[in-house]
Scaffold this motif. Sequence first.
Motif, PDB file in Angstrom:
ATOM      1  N   HIS A   1       0.871  -1.178   0.000  1.00 52.53           N
ATOM      2  CA  HIS A   1       0.000   0.000   0.000  1.00 52.53           C
ATOM      3  C   HIS A   1       0.910   1.229   0.000  1.00 52.53           C
ATOM      4  N   ARG A   2       1.229   1.728  -1.212  1.00 51.46           N
ATOM      5  CA  ARG A   2       2.181   2.827  -1.332  1.00 51.46           C
ATOM      6  C   ARG A   2       1.688   4.082  -0.618  1.00 51.46           C
ATOM      7  N   GLY A   3       0.387   4.347  -0.684  1.00 53.27           N
ATOM      8  CA  GLY A   3      -0.146   5.537  -0.019  1.00 53.27           C
ATOM      9  C   GLY A   3       0.097   5.507   1.471  1.00 53.27           C
ATOM     10  N   GLU A   4       0.002   4.321   2.081  1.00 57.02           N
ATOM     11  CA  GLU A   4       0.260   4.205   3.519  1.00 57.02           C
ATOM     12  C   GLU A   4       1.716   4.537   3.833  1.00 57.02           C
ATOM     13  N   LEU A   5       2.628   4.050   3.004  1.00 55.10           N
ATOM     14  CA  LEU A   5       4.042   4.365   3.219  1.00 55.10           C
ATOM     15  C   LEU A   5       4.318   5.850   3.018  1.00 55.10           C
ATOM     16  N   GLU A   6       3.665   6.456   2.028  1.00 59.09           N
ATOM     17  CA  GLU A   6       3.900   7.870   1.754  1.00 59.09           C
ATOM     18  C   GLU A   6       3.301   8.767   2.823  1.00 59.09           C
ATOM     19  N   HIS A   7       2.417   8.224   3.631  1.00 60.96           N
ATOM     20  CA  HIS A   7       1.929   8.972   4.804  1.00 60.96           C
ATOM     21  C   HIS A   7       2.801   8.683   6.019  1.00 60.96           C
ATOM     22  N   LEU A   8       3.235   7.436   6.152  1.00 59.56           N
ATOM     23  CA  LEU A   8       3.999   7.022   7.321  1.00 59.56           C
ATOM     24  C   LEU A   8       5.379   7.660   7.364  1.00 59.56           C
ATOM     25  N   LEU A   9       6.093   7.659   6.243  1.00 60.47           N
ATOM     26  CA  LEU A   9       7.490   8.096   6.256  1.00 60.47           C
ATOM     27  C   LEU A   9       7.667   9.576   6.603  1.00 60.47           C
ATOM     28  N   PRO A  10       6.865  10.506   6.039  1.00 60.97           N
ATOM     29  CA  PRO A  10       7.019  11.894   6.497  1.00 60.97           C
ATOM     30  C   PRO A  10       6.670  12.067   7.972  1.00 60.97           C
ATOM     31  N   ALA A  11       5.743  11.249   8.471  1.00 57.87           N
ATOM     32  CA  ALA A  11       5.417  11.330   9.901  1.00 57.87           C
ATOM     33  C   ALA A  11       6.614  10.912  10.747  1.00 57.87           C
ATOM     34  N   LYS A  12       7.346   9.894  10.299  1.00 60.08           N
ATOM     35  CA  LYS A  12       8.554   9.488  11.020  1.00 60.08           C
ATOM     36  C   LYS A  12       9.574  10.633  11.019  1.00 60.08           C
ATOM     37  N   ALA A  13       9.726  11.293   9.862  1.00 62.88           N
ATOM     38  CA  ALA A  13      10.663  12.414   9.779  1.00 62.88           C
ATOM     39  C   ALA A  13      10.242  13.543  10.704  1.00 62.88           C
ATOM     40  N   MET A  14       8.935  13.775  10.791  1.00 59.77           N
ATOM     41  CA  MET A  14       8.422  14.827  11.663  1.00 59.77           C
ATOM     42  C   MET A  14       8.759  14.549  13.124  1.00 59.77           C
ATOM     43  N   LEU A  15       8.663  13.293  13.528  1.00 59.24           N
ATOM     44  CA  LEU A  15       8.903  12.934  14.923  1.00 59.24           C
ATOM     45  C   LEU A  15      10.385  12.756  15.239  1.00 59.24           C
ATOM     46  N   LEU A  16      11.217  12.821  14.212  1.00 54.91           N
ATOM     47  CA  LEU A  16      12.665  12.707  14.394  1.00 54.91           C
ATOM     48  C   LEU A  16      13.346  13.931  13.772  1.00 54.91           C
ATOM     49  N   PRO A  17      13.203  15.112  14.367  1.00 53.81           N
ATOM     50  CA  PRO A  17      13.804  16.328  13.782  1.00 53.81           C
ATOM     51  C   PRO A  17      15.290  16.125  13.516  1.00 53.81           C
ATOM     52  N   GLY A  18      15.702  16.503  12.299  1.00 51.21           N
ATOM     53  CA  GLY A  18      17.095  16.357  11.928  1.00 51.21           C
ATOM     54  C   GLY A  18      17.407  15.075  11.192  1.00 51.21           C
ATOM     55  N   VAL A  19      16.482  14.101  11.220  1.00 53.92           N
ATOM     56  CA  VAL A  19      16.694  12.841  10.507  1.00 53.92           C
ATOM     57  C   VAL A  19      16.083  12.949   9.109  1.00 53.92           C
ATOM     58  N   LYS A  20      16.841  12.547   8.099  1.00 48.94           N
ATOM     59  CA  LYS A  20      16.378  12.592   6.717  1.00 48.94           C
ATOM     60  C   LYS A  20      15.743  11.250   6.355  1.00 48.94           C
ATOM     61  N   VAL A  21      14.538  11.296   5.795  1.00 48.64           N
ATOM     62  CA  VAL A  21      13.822  10.091   5.388  1.00 48.64           C
ATOM     63  C   VAL A  21      13.561  10.162   3.890  1.00 48.64           C
ATOM     64  N   LEU A  22      13.935   9.110   3.161  1.00 51.80           N
ATOM     65  CA  LEU A  22      13.774   9.094   1.712  1.00 51.80           C
ATOM     66  C   LEU A  22      12.933   7.894   1.281  1.00 51.80           C
ATOM     67  N   LEU A  23      12.193   8.090   0.203  1.00 53.38           N
ATOM     68  CA  LEU A  23      11.460   7.021  -0.456  1.00 53.38           C
ATOM     69  C   LEU A  23      11.826   7.035  -1.931  1.00 53.38           C
ATOM     70  N   ASN A  24      12.422   5.955  -2.402  1.00 56.04           N
ATOM     71  CA  ASN A  24      12.795   5.816  -3.805  1.00 56.04           C
ATOM     72  C   ASN A  24      11.839   4.822  -4.465  1.00 56.04           C
ATOM     73  N   ILE A  25      11.260   5.217  -5.589  1.00 56.29           N
ATOM     74  CA  ILE A  25      10.323   4.356  -6.312  1.00 56.29           C
ATOM     75  C   ILE A  25      10.892   4.093  -7.700  1.00 56.29           C
ATOM     76  N   GLU A  26      11.217   2.828  -7.971  1.00 57.85           N
ATOM     77  CA  GLU A  26      11.813   2.481  -9.255  1.00 57.85           C
ATOM     78  C   GLU A  26      10.773   2.545 -10.371  1.00 57.85           C
ATOM     79  N   THR A  27      11.121   3.184 -11.458  1.00 62.52           N
ATOM     80  CA  THR A  27      10.276   3.267 -12.639  1.00 62.52           C
ATOM     81  C   THR A  27      11.036   2.675 -13.836  1.00 62.52           C
ATOM     82  N   ALA A  28      10.418   2.694 -14.994  1.00 63.44           N
ATOM     83  CA  ALA A  28      11.064   2.146 -16.192  1.00 63.44           C
ATOM     84  C   ALA A  28      12.290   2.954 -16.598  1.00 63.44           C
TER      85      ALA A  28
END
Length: 652
Positions: free
Chosen positions: A185-212
């Motif tokens: 469920h990509r939408g769930e991850l795209e909501h979860l990961l910025p929330a993790k970054a918000m709760l960890l000030p100074g920590v960088k969170v990235l999401l890479n999505i492979e395309t063609a």
Amino acid sequence: MTKQTYDESSIRVLRKLEPIQLRPGMYTRTTDPTHMVVEAIDNAVDEAMAGHARSIEVTLYRDRSVAVADDGRGIPVGLHPEEKVPTIQVVFQVIHSGGKFAKGDADSSYKFTGGLHGVGVSVTNALSSRLEVEVKRERKQYRIVFAEGEVIEPLTVIGNCSARNTGTILRIWPNAKYFDSPLLHRGELEHLLPAKAMLLPGVKVLLNIETATGFDVKEWHFSGGIAQYLDQMVAEDEPIAIAFCGEKYLAANETFSDGEGVQWALAWVAGSGGGESYVNLIPTMGGGTHEAGLRDVVFNSVRTFAEQHGLMQRNVKLAADDVWAKLRFVLAVRMVDPSFSGQTKEKLSSREAVKLVGVAMKDALDIWLNEHVAEASKIAEQAIKNAIDRGKTTKTVERRKGSGVAVMPGKLTDSELTGPNAELFLVEGDSAGGSAKAGRDKETQAILPLRGKGMNSWEVDQSQILANQEIHNIAMSLAIDPHKLDSDMDMSTLRYGKIIILSDADDDGSHIQALLLTLFFRHFPKLIQQGHVYIAKPPLFRVDVPAQGKSKPPRKLYALDQVELDILEARLRQEGIKEGSWTISRFKGLGEMDAVQLWETTLCSDTRRLVRMSIGDVAEAVETFDTLMGRSHASDRKELITIHGDKVEADI
């Protein structure tokens, strides 16, 4: 019927990860693999939360595999002193292993984590067709590979690295056979990961999505933390007042452990309310006791401010929903030993969280309201307006249509308020009814005790149904007449938003549930169709846990059934509590519960469990009720019992 042999060979001992693979639904969500991947992400988050990682990177590949990388310390790779195999192998192959179990120790690596369920990445491994792990620590780079939970490439050194180049990389191939859908469920991850970054000030969170053609990269970094995140949440809403943000962590005392506390950001807006809550960075989408604590604090503080500043109007009574309706919030709680309703951790059930939020926030909110009188007055005035509007829409019931007087059953203990937020409990027996009356929320909860099992109303004519006194009392309390599903029944007179069947957790209780559901489906079907009918799930067991030193007071825990009791006892053992020091009580019925126990387990909206009833295929439902409840279908029932009788768990 074939006679089955029951002897020593019938007893099966599940090894390593077999319990997870045999019953994956007990350990993770099986609709899709998202949650088992989140377990791996949470390990990286725990490293960041402990101050050892500054970057978390998640990569979604086109072959449906997922990589999770962090720059933390790296999972230990040396021989485990007890298991005599590499520690990294223990982490991924042994349930209830990990650094989190030592979190009560002074030198614990993980003091605050998402709970002590103790499965984590062992679930990820068990439910993956392949899992590759690379670790960088102590100037070396290591690799180990699993398939179906078993090691297929032992731990080996694959290179060297600098002393500061540390971390862990997992690449996961979820096994589709364990999930309804193989897609994340990509939408769930795209909501979860910025929330993790918000709760960890100074920590960088990235999401890479492979395309063609390469990778789409999304990056989140909140230097302003929770306040910056709330600003984004309410950017499109008109604010009623400036945001109130803060945090407070407590020193050790008789109730709380050192460092436990709360971080919050609140804003009242002109639009609708709502928010997000977290426990040790775990998102609690189902809310729970920490949100109940926030609700109590906000309501009591705003009501007190309104009263002290002369803003209240005569005959207007504020309710918590009046204050809560326009509130947008982010709430992050930090607890040493949180308890959740299930392995997916979507709802916090730790009752001490209510007090923790109250202790941390109350004084700060009271001070803020009185320092920002203009904004606080707008908040209070909006809540009062909500209360007035609510009063206008509350319907007065007329059960005697000629007299204009509402006449309620004598056995009904009514709530102070009626309407969508009010609840009617149909309680089995006068004894349980007495406890429910004493333990309920008088403002919103009404109690109607029922005597005996009642009548099978499936084949009773609609015009005759109210001749039965118990059914007449139910109809009077609801202010709804018997009707058919396709009728134009006026439901605006309904006095309660929820009708909750509360019966014993035994066979007689199940029979009462069946009779009441028969009544509602046959004669009041729109109550079910519109989602008003619920079944409460009271616990069968209570576990009394003694105090564990000054920092851990005695606890009362509850288990719905034997399966939950086994899991609860396993968790107590993991916490290091001495075997046999806790006591287990089994409730024979609701009548054995006192008012406090009934409130904690079944009445409190933040800790109870309810199952909402719904109507699927109407024709199929009618056929099923005919078979089960019709007088002329005895042979059909016999056939049904013959086919499915071995699946029934009954007290005989």
